[in-house]
Design a protein around this motif. Structure first.
Motif, PDB file in Angstrom:
ATOM      1  N   ALA A   1     -15.709 122.416  14.285  1.00 28.52           N
ATOM      2  CA  ALA A   1     -14.857 121.277  14.654  1.00 28.52           C
ATOM      3  C   ALA A   1     -13.460 121.437  14.057  1.00 28.52           C
ATOM      4  O   ALA A   1     -12.453 121.197  14.740  1.00 28.52           O
ATOM      5  N   MET A   2     -13.389 121.863  12.801  1.00 27.86           N
ATOM      6  CA  MET A   2     -12.083 122.067  12.160  1.00 27.86           C
ATOM      7  C   MET A   2     -11.339 123.235  12.800  1.00 27.86           C
ATOM      8  O   MET A   2     -10.125 123.149  13.045  1.00 27.86           O
ATOM      9  N   ALA A   3     -12.036 124.325  13.079  1.00 29.79           N
ATOM     10  CA  ALA A   3     -11.390 125.488  13.694  1.00 29.79           C
ATOM     11  C   ALA A   3     -10.872 125.163  15.096  1.00 29.79           C
ATOM     12  O   ALA A   3      -9.769 125.586  15.471  1.00 29.79           O
ATOM     13  N   LEU A   4     -11.656 124.406  15.856  1.00 29.84           N
ATOM     14  CA  LEU A   4     -11.221 124.020  17.198  1.00 29.84           C
ATOM     15  C   LEU A   4      -9.996 123.113  17.137  1.00 29.84           C
ATOM     16  O   LEU A   4      -9.101 123.205  17.982  1.00 29.84           O
ATOM     17  N   ARG A   5      -9.943 122.249  16.146  1.00 30.86           N
ATOM     18  CA  ARG A   5      -8.773 121.371  15.977  1.00 30.86           C
ATOM     19  C   ARG A   5      -7.528 122.226  15.743  1.00 30.86           C
ATOM     20  O   ARG A   5      -6.475 121.979  16.332  1.00 30.86           O
ATOM     21  N   ARG A   6      -7.651 123.248  14.902  1.00 32.27           N
ATOM     22  CA  ARG A   6      -6.503 124.132  14.631  1.00 32.27           C
ATOM     23  C   ARG A   6      -6.114 124.943  15.864  1.00 32.27           C
ATOM     24  O   ARG A   6      -4.941 125.161  16.137  1.00 32.27           O
ATOM     25  N   ALA A   7      -7.099 125.401  16.613  1.00 34.09           N
ATOM     26  CA  ALA A   7      -6.845 126.301  17.737  1.00 34.09           C
ATOM     27  C   ALA A   7      -6.394 125.579  19.006  1.00 34.09           C
ATOM     28  O   ALA A   7      -5.612 126.135  19.783  1.00 34.09           O
ATOM     29  N   CYS A   8      -6.870 124.365  19.227  1.00 35.50           N
ATOM     30  CA  CYS A   8      -6.679 123.694  20.528  1.00 35.50           C
ATOM     31  C   CYS A   8      -5.866 122.412  20.445  1.00 35.50           C
ATOM     32  O   CYS A   8      -5.796 121.664  21.419  1.00 35.50           O
ATOM     33  N   HIS A   9      -5.275 122.132  19.297  1.00 34.62           N
ATOM     34  CA  HIS A   9      -4.575 120.863  19.080  1.00 34.62           C
ATOM     35  C   HIS A   9      -3.155 121.139  18.600  1.00 34.62           C
ATOM     36  O   HIS A   9      -2.945 121.928  17.689  1.00 34.62           O
ATOM     37  N   ASP A  10      -2.199 120.479  19.230  1.00 30.53           N
ATOM     38  CA  ASP A  10      -0.797 120.566  18.822  1.00 30.53           C
ATOM     39  C   ASP A  10      -0.409 119.210  18.240  1.00 30.53           C
ATOM     40  O   ASP A  10      -0.372 118.207  18.963  1.00 30.53           O
ATOM     41  N   ASN A  11      -0.144 119.200  16.948  1.00 27.70           N
ATOM     42  CA  ASN A  11       0.121 117.930  16.266  1.00 27.70           C
ATOM     43  C   ASN A  11       1.391 117.251  16.775  1.00 27.70           C
ATOM     44  O   ASN A  11       1.462 116.025  16.804  1.00 27.70           O
ATOM     45  N   SER A  12       2.389 118.023  17.188  1.00 30.66           N
ATOM     46  CA  SER A  12       3.622 117.396  17.683  1.00 30.66           C
ATOM     47  C   SER A  12       3.365 116.654  18.995  1.00 30.66           C
ATOM     48  O   SER A  12       3.930 115.578  19.224  1.00 30.66           O
ATOM     49  N   ILE A  13       2.529 117.208  19.860  1.00 30.59           N
ATOM     50  CA  ILE A  13       2.159 116.512  21.101  1.00 30.59           C
ATOM     51  C   ILE A  13       1.369 115.257  20.761  1.00 30.59           C
ATOM     52  O   ILE A  13       1.620 114.181  21.298  1.00 30.59           O
ATOM     53  N   HIS A  14       0.424 115.402  19.838  1.00 31.20           N
ATOM     54  CA  HIS A  14      -0.413 114.263  19.437  1.00 31.20           C
ATOM     55  C   HIS A  14       0.461 113.117  18.915  1.00 31.20           C
ATOM     56  O   HIS A  14       0.295 111.957  19.316  1.00 31.20           O
ATOM     57  N   THR A  15       1.403 113.458  18.056  1.00 34.35           N
ATOM     58  CA  THR A  15       2.281 112.452  17.461  1.00 34.35           C
ATOM     59  C   THR A  15       3.151 111.782  18.516  1.00 34.35           C
ATOM     60  O   THR A  15       3.376 110.568  18.470  1.00 34.35           O
ATOM     61  N   LYS A  16       3.624 112.558  19.486  1.00 31.99           N
ATOM     62  CA  LYS A  16       4.484 112.020  20.547  1.00 31.99           C
ATOM     63  C   LYS A  16       3.768 110.930  21.351  1.00 31.99           C
ATOM     64  O   LYS A  16       4.362 109.930  21.717  1.00 31.99           O
ATOM     65  N   TYR A  17       2.473 111.120  21.610  1.00 31.22           N
ATOM     66  CA  TYR A  17       1.710 110.192  22.454  1.00 31.22           C
ATOM     67  C   TYR A  17       0.909 109.157  21.661  1.00 31.22           C
ATOM     68  O   TYR A  17       0.325 108.248  22.240  1.00 31.22           O
ATOM     69  N   LEU A  18       0.864 109.293  20.355  1.00 29.13           N
ATOM     70  CA  LEU A  18       0.029 108.441  19.500  1.00 29.13           C
ATOM     71  C   LEU A  18       0.409 106.968  19.634  1.00 29.13           C
ATOM     72  O   LEU A  18       1.559 106.594  19.446  1.00 29.13           O
ATOM     73  N   PRO A  19      -0.556 106.111  19.970  1.00 29.15           N
ATOM     74  CA  PRO A  19      -0.275 104.669  20.049  1.00 29.15           C
ATOM     75  C   PRO A  19       0.058 104.096  18.673  1.00 29.15           C
ATOM     76  O   PRO A  19      -0.322 104.653  17.640  1.00 29.15           O
ATOM     77  N   GLU A  20       0.756 102.975  18.679  1.00 28.75           N
ATOM     78  CA  GLU A  20       1.158 102.339  17.427  1.00 28.75           C
ATOM     79  C   GLU A  20       0.057 101.479  16.813  1.00 28.75           C
ATOM     80  O   GLU A  20      -0.088 101.426  15.601  1.00 28.75           O
ATOM     81  N   GLY A  21      -0.706 100.770  17.632  1.00 27.93           N
ATOM     82  CA  GLY A  21      -1.709  99.839  17.117  1.00 27.93           C
ATOM     83  C   GLY A  21      -2.932 100.548  16.565  1.00 27.93           C
ATOM     84  O   GLY A  21      -3.321 101.608  17.047  1.00 27.93           O
ATOM     85  N   PRO A  22      -3.572  99.963  15.576  1.00 22.06           N
ATOM     86  CA  PRO A  22      -4.701 100.622  14.904  1.00 22.06           C
ATOM     87  C   PRO A  22      -5.928 100.861  15.789  1.00 22.06           C
ATOM     88  O   PRO A  22      -6.567 101.913  15.675  1.00 22.06           O
ATOM     89  N   ASN A  23      -6.260  99.931  16.658  1.00 20.18           N
ATOM     90  CA  ASN A  23      -7.433 100.119  17.514  1.00 20.18           C
ATOM     91  C   ASN A  23      -7.192 101.194  18.562  1.00 20.18           C
ATOM     92  O   ASN A  23      -8.039 102.064  18.793  1.00 20.18           O
ATOM     93  N   ALA A  24      -6.032 101.134  19.197  1.00 17.49           N
ATOM     94  CA  ALA A  24      -5.677 102.143  20.196  1.00 17.49           C
ATOM     95  C   ALA A  24      -5.556 103.514  19.542  1.00 17.49           C
ATOM     96  O   ALA A  24      -5.985 104.526  20.107  1.00 17.49           O
ATOM     97  N   ARG A  25      -4.997 103.553  18.354  1.00 13.08           N
ATOM     98  CA  ARG A  25      -4.849 104.817  17.617  1.00 13.08           C
ATOM     99  C   ARG A  25      -6.224 105.398  17.286  1.00 13.08           C
ATOM    100  O   ARG A  25      -6.428 106.604  17.395  1.00 13.08           O
ATOM    101  N   ALA A  26      -7.160 104.560  16.905  1.00 13.46           N
ATOM    102  CA  ALA A  26      -8.508 105.037  16.573  1.00 13.46           C
ATOM    103  C   ALA A  26      -9.181 105.659  17.795  1.00 13.46           C
ATOM    104  O   ALA A  26      -9.804 106.723  17.705  1.00 13.46           O
ATOM    105  N   VAL A  27      -9.050 105.015  18.960  1.00  9.54           N
ATOM    106  CA  VAL A  27      -9.616 105.567  20.196  1.00  9.54           C
ATOM    107  C   VAL A  27      -8.923 106.879  20.533  1.00  9.54           C
ATOM    108  O   VAL A  27      -9.577 107.889  20.840  1.00  9.54           O
TER     109      VAL A  27
END
Length: 172
Positions: free
Chosen positions: A15-41
């Motif tokens: 799971a950790m290796a896949l996060r590093r290989a298949c996840h771009d944090n800058s994209i994630h941050t760009k689309y990340l919702p502001e509210g806590p419930n939406a962010r959790a989903v």
């Protein structure tokens, strides 16, 4: 060390290796919702996305992740929940996305709480699941569809003011 505990440990590593290989944090941050419930989903479904990519590509990884998830959900207090209000929505939505993307049912220990949410989630956001499947390898398109799904789930007010798809500028 039992074969099962080894599979659980491998699943956590995968799971950790896949996060590093298949996840771009800058994209994630760009689309990340502001509210806590939406962010959790959003966060939970992004993890389900990267794990689905690995599960679909490698059967050993799929098996390890299944062992890890079975272990995780066998230890939580809401596995015996009788009402969806007793279970975090993000956990159920992530399992539903995983099921849709991999064809794998939720772990036995998660089936009950996923079923508590299934009908409501599918009623509200069912059409978005097929969009997500087409975008598994495109994190930005997936994230954009996730924001739309989050709105369909009644959390549009938590998305925030900015529309990440409106421009390509990074907002800070």
């Amino acid at each position: 060390v039992s074969a099962q505990s080894l599979a659980i440990t491998r699943g956590a590593g995968d799971a950790m290796a896949l996060r590093r290989a298949c996840h771009d944090n800058s994209i994630h941050t760009k689309y990340l919702p502001e509210g806590p419930n939406a962010r959790a989903v959003f966060d939970a479904v992004e993890q389900a996305r990267v794990e689905a990519i690995g599960s679909n590509r490698m059967t050993g990884v799929a098996s390890n992740l299944s062992s890890m998830l079975e272990d995780k959900y066998s230890k939580v207090n809401y596995r015996d929940a009788m009402d969806s209000s007793e279970v975090p929505m993000e956990e159920a939505v992530a399992m539903l996305v995983r099921e849709q993307r991999t064809g794998k049912k939720p772990p036995k220990s998660a089936e009950g709480f996923v079923d508590l949410w299934r009908e409501w989630v599918v009623e509200k956001a069912g059409p978005k699941f097929s969009e997500l499947s087409e975008q598994l390898d495109d994190q930005a398109a997936f994230a954009s569809s996730m924001r739309s799904m989050i709105a369909d789930l009644g959390m549009a007010d938590e998305l925030g003011e900015n529309d990440p798809d409106a421009d390509d500028d990074q907002n800070d």
